[in-house]
Design a protein around this motif. Structure first.
Motif, PDB file in Angstrom:
ATOM      1  N   ASP A   1       3.354  -5.921   2.428  1.00  0.00           N
ATOM      2  CA  ASP A   1       2.360  -6.676   3.188  1.00  0.00           C
ATOM      3  C   ASP A   1       2.928  -8.048   3.550  1.00  0.00           C
ATOM      4  OD1 ASP A   1       2.064  -8.310   0.910  1.00  0.00           O
ATOM      5  OD2 ASP A   1       0.194  -7.358   0.307  1.00  0.00           O
TER       6      ASP A   1
ATOM      7  N   CYS B   1       7.993  -2.092   6.873  1.00  0.00           N
ATOM      8  CA  CYS B   1       8.388  -0.853   6.205  1.00  0.00           C
ATOM      9  C   CYS B   1       9.903  -0.738   6.174  1.00  0.00           C
ATOM     10  CB  CYS B   1       7.791   0.336   6.935  1.00  0.00           C
ATOM     11  SG  CYS B   1       5.992   0.250   7.027  1.00  0.00           S
TER      12      CYS B   1
ATOM     13  N   LEU C   1       8.547  -1.211  11.381  1.00  0.00           N
ATOM     14  CA  LEU C   1       9.803  -0.994  10.673  1.00  0.00           C
ATOM     15  C   LEU C   1      10.580  -2.307  10.638  1.00  0.00           C
ATOM     16  CD1 LEU C   1      10.850   2.427  12.221  1.00  0.00           C
ATOM     17  CD2 LEU C   1       9.748   2.012  10.025  1.00  0.00           C
TER      18      LEU C   1
ATOM     19  N   LEU D   1       2.295   0.090  12.338  1.00  0.00           N
ATOM     20  CA  LEU D   1       1.490  -0.830  11.531  1.00  0.00           C
ATOM     21  C   LEU D   1       1.885  -2.274  11.817  1.00  0.00           C
ATOM     22  CD1 LEU D   1       1.602   0.984   8.067  1.00  0.00           C
ATOM     23  CD2 LEU D   1      -0.307   0.912   9.686  1.00  0.00           C
TER      24      LEU D   1
ATOM     25  N   ARG E   1       9.350   2.060   1.532  1.00  0.00           N
ATOM     26  CA  ARG E   1       8.400   1.062   1.021  1.00  0.00           C
ATOM     27  C   ARG E   1       7.612   0.393   2.135  1.00  0.00           C
ATOM     28  NH1 ARG E   1      11.371  -2.056  -3.919  1.00  0.00           N
ATOM     29  NH2 ARG E   1      12.125  -0.174  -4.946  1.00  0.00           N
ATOM     30  N   PHE E   2       6.387   0.056   1.791  1.00  0.00           N
ATOM     31  CA  PHE E   2       5.494  -0.697   2.664  1.00  0.00           C
ATOM     32  C   PHE E   2       5.267  -2.058   2.009  1.00  0.00           C
ATOM     33  CE2 PHE E   2       4.680   3.723   3.365  1.00  0.00           C
ATOM     34  CZ  PHE E   2       4.324   3.854   4.687  1.00  0.00           C
TER      35      PHE E   2
ATOM     36  N   LEU F   1       4.476  10.067   8.638  1.00  0.00           N
ATOM     37  CA  LEU F   1       4.420   8.791   7.918  1.00  0.00           C
ATOM     38  C   LEU F   1       5.369   7.760   8.529  1.00  0.00           C
ATOM     39  CD1 LEU F   1       4.175  10.024   4.228  1.00  0.00           C
ATOM     40  CD2 LEU F   1       2.439   8.754   5.516  1.00  0.00           C
ATOM     41  N   ILE F   2       6.542   8.190   8.965  1.00  0.00           N
ATOM     42  CA  ILE F   2       7.483   7.262   9.605  1.00  0.00           C
ATOM     43  C   ILE F   2       6.885   6.739  10.913  1.00  0.00           C
ATOM     44  CG2 ILE F   2       9.772   7.009  10.660  1.00  0.00           C
ATOM     45  CD1 ILE F   2       9.738   7.305   7.537  1.00  0.00           C
TER      46      ILE F   2
ATOM     47  N   GLN G   1       4.324  -5.096  -2.451  1.00  0.00           N
ATOM     48  CA  GLN G   1       4.547  -3.700  -2.081  1.00  0.00           C
ATOM     49  C   GLN G   1       3.365  -2.863  -2.586  1.00  0.00           C
ATOM     50  OE1 GLN G   1       8.157  -1.958  -3.644  1.00  0.00           O
ATOM     51  NE2 GLN G   1       7.262   0.065  -3.450  1.00  0.00           N
TER      52      GLN G   1
ATOM     53  N   SER H   1       4.218   3.093  -1.441  1.00  0.00           N
ATOM     54  CA  SER H   1       5.490   3.611  -0.953  1.00  0.00           C
ATOM     55  C   SER H   1       5.497   5.127  -1.153  1.00  0.00           C
ATOM     56  CB  SER H   1       6.662   2.949  -1.679  1.00  0.00           C
ATOM     57  OG  SER H   1       6.598   3.218  -3.052  1.00  0.00           O
TER      58      SER H   1
ATOM     59  N   SER I   1       4.006   4.384  10.209  1.00  0.00           N
ATOM     60  CA  SER I   1       4.453   3.100   9.665  1.00  0.00           C
ATOM     61  C   SER I   1       5.072   2.208  10.745  1.00  0.00           C
ATOM     62  CB  SER I   1       5.440   3.313   8.518  1.00  0.00           C
ATOM     63  OG  SER I   1       6.640   3.884   8.992  1.00  0.00           O
TER      64      SER I   1
ATOM     65  N   TYR J   1       2.044  -4.437   8.004  1.00  0.00           N
ATOM     66  CA  TYR J   1       3.014  -4.073   6.969  1.00  0.00           C
ATOM     67  C   TYR J   1       4.406  -3.984   7.554  1.00  0.00           C
ATOM     68  CZ  TYR J   1      -1.011  -2.768   4.165  1.00  0.00           C
ATOM     69  OH  TYR J   1      -2.183  -2.797   3.468  1.00  0.00           O
TER      70      TYR J   1
END
Length: 78
Positions: free
Chosen positions: A57, A42, A2, A37, A54-55, A30-31, A62, A65, A34, A40
């Motif tokens: 890299d 987020c 995040l 990760l 949104r994700f 998903l939160i 992007q 998302s 993320s 990525y």
């Protein structure tokens, strides 16, 4: 991962707006995923009237998302 300086209150606000329990569970999954990760960044944000997560890299692109609604999540690839 995040991103820093998130409006963390949006997580609870958006979760409360979801009326379907399975959709809410998917949202939190998903939160949580993320946040773990490493490749990525987020970000949770409003984009007009749209709840946009949104994700990004490492190159700033992007690749995907999702948006949150009362009865469903819309996950999309760019």
């Amino acid at each position: 991962m995040l991103e820093k300086n998130l409006d963390v209150g949006l997580f609870a606000e958006w979760s409360k707006s979801i009326k379907d329990d399975q959709v809410r569970s998917a949202f939190w999954y998903l939160i949580g995923m993320s946040a773990c990760l490493s490749d990525y960044g987020c970000k949770i944000q409003w984009k007009g009237d749209v709840r946009d997560f949104r994700f990004h890299d490492s190159g700033g692109e992007q690749p995907f998302s999702f948006i949150t609604n009362q009865q469903w999540l819309l996950f999309y690839f760019r």
